[in-house]
Design an enzyme around this catalytic site. Structure first.
Site, mmCIF file in Angstrom:
data_model
loop_
_atom_site.group_PDB
_atom_site.id
_atom_site.type_symbol
_atom_site.label_atom_id
_atom_site.label_comp_id
_atom_site.label_asym_id
_atom_site.label_seq_id
_atom_site.Cartn_x
_atom_site.Cartn_y
_atom_site.Cartn_z
ATOM 1 N N ASP A 84 -10.201 -3.620 -3.091
ATOM 2 C CA ASP A 84 -9.294 -2.552 -2.665
ATOM 3 C C ASP A 84 -8.721 -1.876 -3.899
ATOM 4 O OD1 ASP A 84 -7.843 -1.068 -0.755
ATOM 5 O OD2 ASP A 84 -7.385 -2.861 0.403
ATOM 6 N N HIS B 265 -8.333 6.957 -5.441
ATOM 7 C CA HIS B 265 -7.610 5.956 -4.636
ATOM 8 C C HIS B 265 -8.396 4.657 -4.481
ATOM 9 C CE1 HIS B 265 -4.195 8.495 -3.217
ATOM 10 N NE2 HIS B 265 -5.016 9.426 -3.660
HETATM 11 C C1 GDG Z 1 -6.818 3.947 0.204
HETATM 12 C C2 GDG Z 1 -7.353 2.836 -0.699
HETATM 13 C C3 GDG Z 1 -5.073 2.540 -1.664
HETATM 14 C C4 GDG Z 1 -2.754 1.199 8.891
HETATM 15 N N1 GDG Z 1 -2.874 1.047 10.228
HETATM 16 C C5 GDG Z 1 -1.990 1.883 10.793
HETATM 17 C C6 GDG Z 1 -1.331 2.575 9.776
HETATM 18 N N2 GDG Z 1 -1.811 2.142 8.627
HETATM 19 C C7 GDG Z 1 -1.312 2.569 7.313
HETATM 20 C C8 GDG Z 1 -0.727 1.437 6.527
HETATM 21 C C9 GDG Z 1 -0.842 1.957 5.101
HETATM 22 C C10 GDG Z 1 -2.130 2.783 5.193
HETATM 23 O O1 GDG Z 1 -2.375 3.087 6.546
HETATM 24 C C11 GDG Z 1 -3.324 2.007 4.665
HETATM 25 O O2 GDG Z 1 -3.254 2.020 3.286
HETATM 26 P P1 GDG Z 1 -4.032 0.987 2.361
HETATM 27 O O3 GDG Z 1 -3.600 1.239 0.977
HETATM 28 O O4 GDG Z 1 -3.747 -0.372 2.847
HETATM 29 O O5 GDG Z 1 -5.592 1.251 2.560
HETATM 30 P P2 GDG Z 1 -6.606 2.554 2.639
HETATM 31 O O6 GDG Z 1 -6.408 3.332 3.879
HETATM 32 O O7 GDG Z 1 -7.969 1.994 2.444
HETATM 33 O O8 GDG Z 1 -6.170 3.467 1.393
HETATM 34 C C12 GDG Z 1 -6.259 1.827 -1.006
HETATM 35 C C13 GDG Z 1 -4.651 3.754 -0.849
HETATM 36 O O9 GDG Z 1 -5.756 4.622 -0.543
HETATM 37 C C14 GDG Z 1 -3.597 4.573 -1.578
HETATM 38 O O10 GDG Z 1 -4.036 4.972 -2.827
HETATM 39 O O11 GDG Z 1 -3.986 1.655 -1.718
HETATM 40 O O12 GDG Z 1 -6.748 0.836 -1.893
HETATM 41 O O13 GDG Z 1 -8.481 2.199 -0.073
HETATM 42 O O14 GDG Z 1 0.209 2.801 4.771
HETATM 43 O O15 GDG Z 1 0.590 1.169 6.950
HETATM 44 N N3 GDG Z 1 -0.377 3.488 9.983
HETATM 45 C C15 GDG Z 1 -0.043 3.744 11.270
HETATM 46 N N4 GDG Z 1 -0.652 3.105 12.324
HETATM 47 C C16 GDG Z 1 -1.614 2.162 12.132
HETATM 48 O O16 GDG Z 1 -2.122 1.571 13.084
HETATM 49 N N5 GDG Z 1 0.925 4.624 11.526
#
Ligand code: GDG
Length: 463
Positions: free
Chosen positions: A363, A156
């Site tokens: 990222d 990821h």
């Molecule tokens: C890893 C990789 C890759 C965030 N704050 C809250 C919340 N979130 C949710 C978001 C989104 C998820 O969490 C975050 O996903 P990201 O992709 O932006 O980032 P990482 O957590 O670092 O994820 C990344 C991912 O894996 C998938 O392969 O894209 O590059 O680092 O869905 O909406 N959700 C809730 N409350 C929050 O306050 N419910």
């Protein structure tokens, strides 16, 4: 019947909190809800002695199989090797990197423990899908225990260039461990290229046949860009719009334009630079003063790692400083919320926003960028300001692309987004929505599972 058995460090049971943040959990849960299967991993609890038996819970089409971890093991394997060695390296952030041999030893032991606990749950027709950097050695552990089912690995995070990976004394072991998989997947062509270069160009040493179990060639490696459930995000955004906390947020804008950021509190997300760039927006484009509001939601994660506590303090200090400098009697420029919100509320916030700020310094993909686009009103969409250093920028070329290290450049991007004419917003949004639909969560899951099924056919043909 073929079952999908997914394994990740942490299992996010829906009952365990709708507010849990994290891209892996969001992506994997959506994939498993559609396909059904087993999700195995840590339950989030640490114990003083040996971990107890695996607990099983069925929720709809998913069986959640979880285990505790010993407290010290968790500290060394999770906070240590996974998040203080591997995570910084994968994100090219060597200032945060540290290596301790005993942390790597524990990392291997926890992977062996996962393999032992998973073994009795496996059935002959299963296909196995391992997720992320915490579990690289899992396939070789399973192979040594005799597992011949196809096993895939999806990373990821970004896969770093070999010259960066080389700072890890054990990089050869990790590369060999990746060769125990039938399929290895990445978010972008760049990650894939780095992986192939590392495997092909380096002398990584002999691969133990016991680790390969019937595989005669290197793993199939490919690009599988993770996506989202576009309709689900859209529906949540529309249906939640009237909820009390969404209306309260909108009322407090007093008609000002809204910029929003939602990120796990992590140094890779570029939050410190983003705050400073926002200050630069107010400095370089003073007409925005008292006309824009920036809300940053950043729930704490990995609080056992010192760097994560430090960044939290730094952001509180910066928000105070910027607000102190620019605020007026009726206006607070930054609202920094160090807490999680439920998913429906987040989607509704996205829909209300004029600008989405996604400016990580690195990222793997970034799902927030995709969710922000999906949640918009197509007739009057907001604009995404996106870092070129996020995997998502490979697909979302119609975002306002910025380099997060260039504060004036990010401020220019914010200003461009705030002043973009409606017609251009619509066109850009439309093009990005098409890409989101093409590479959605179903496409991600289906393509990876197809690759595992093809690996199974290859194994049968060659045996
Ligand atoms: C890893 C990789 C890759 C965030 N704050 C809250 C919340 N979130 C949710 C978001 C989104 C998820 O969490 C975050 O996903 P990201 O992709 O932006 O980032 P990482 O957590 O670092 O994820 C990344 C991912 O894996 C998938 O392969 O894209 O590059 O680092 O869905 O909406 N959700 C809730 N409350 C929050 O306050 N419910």
């Amino acid at each position: 019947m073929t079952r999908l058995v997914a394994i990740s460090n942490r299992v996010a049971r829906p009952s365990g909190g709708a507010k849990s943040a994290g891209g892996l959990a969001v992506g994997l849960l959506a994939a498993l809800e559609e396909h059904g299967g087993v999700w195995f991993g840590w339950n989030g609890r640490t114990v003083d002695g040996e971990p107890g038996d695996v607990s099983l819970e069925e929720v709809g089409p998913i069986t959640f199989a979880t285990t505790d971890l010993n407290k010290l093991s968790y500290e060394l394997y999770y906070n240590g090797f996974s998040n203080t060695s591997l995570w910084p390296i994968c994100h090219y952030l060597l200032g945060f990197y540290r290596y301790e041999r005993r942390e790597f030893d524990e990392y291997r032991r926890v992977n062996a423990l996962f393999a032992r606990k998973l073994l009795p749950l496996l059935q002959p027709d299963d296909i196995i899908w391992v997720h992320d950097y915490h579990l690289i050695p899992l396939a070789s552990e399973l192979r040594r225990a005799g597992v011949t089912q196809p096993i895939g690995f999806f990373l990821h995070t970004p896969f770093p260039d070999i010259e960066v990976l080389r700072v890890l004394p054990v990089y050869r072991q990790l590369l060999r461990a990746l060769c125990a998989y039938d399929v290895v997947g990445f978010h972008t062509p760049r990650d894939l290229k780095c992986f192939r270069d590392a495997i092909e160009e380096r002398d990584i040493g002999g691969i133990d046949n016991a680790d390969r179990r019937g595989l005669s060639r290197p793993p199939v490696s490919d690009v599988f860009p993770i996506g989202i459930d576009v309709d689900a995000c859209q529906t949540l955004a529309v249906e939640t719009g009237e909820k009390d906390n969404v209306r309260r947020m909108v009322r407090h804008l007093h008609g000002r334009e809204l910029l929003i950021g939602v990120d796990r509190l992590d140094y890779s997300k570029g939050l410190v630079s983003r705050f400073l760039s926002f200050a630069r927006l107010l400095e370089n484009y003073p007409a925005n003063r008292n006309h824009v509001s920036y809300i940053q939601i950043a729930p704490t994660t990995r609080s056992g790692v010192r760097a994560y506590l430090e960044i939290r303090e730094e952001l509180e200090r910066l928000a105070g400083k910027i607000n102190g400098r620019f605020a007026d009697v009726d206006w607070v420029p930054i609202r920094y919320l160090n807490r999680a919100f439920d998913r429906p509320t987040l989607m509704a916030f996205f829909r209300e926003a004029n600008v989405g700020l996604v400016t990580p310094v690195r990222d793997g993909m970034n799902l927030v960028a995709k969710e922000f686009i999906a949640a918009q009103d197509p007739e009057d969409p907001g604009v995404l300001v996106l870092s070129e250093l996020a995997g998502a920028a490979q697909e979302l070329r119609d975002a306002v692309l910025i380099n997060p290290y260039d504060r004036d450049g990010v401020a220019d991007g914010m200003h461009q987004a705030l002043s973009m004419p409606l017609e251009e917003r619509r066109e850009r949004h439309q093009r990005m929505l098409e890409i989101l639909r093409r590479n959605d969560i179903t496409a991600w899951r289906t393509r990876f599972i197809d690759a595992l099924l093809a690996a199974r056919r290859d194994r049968t043909n060659s045996s």
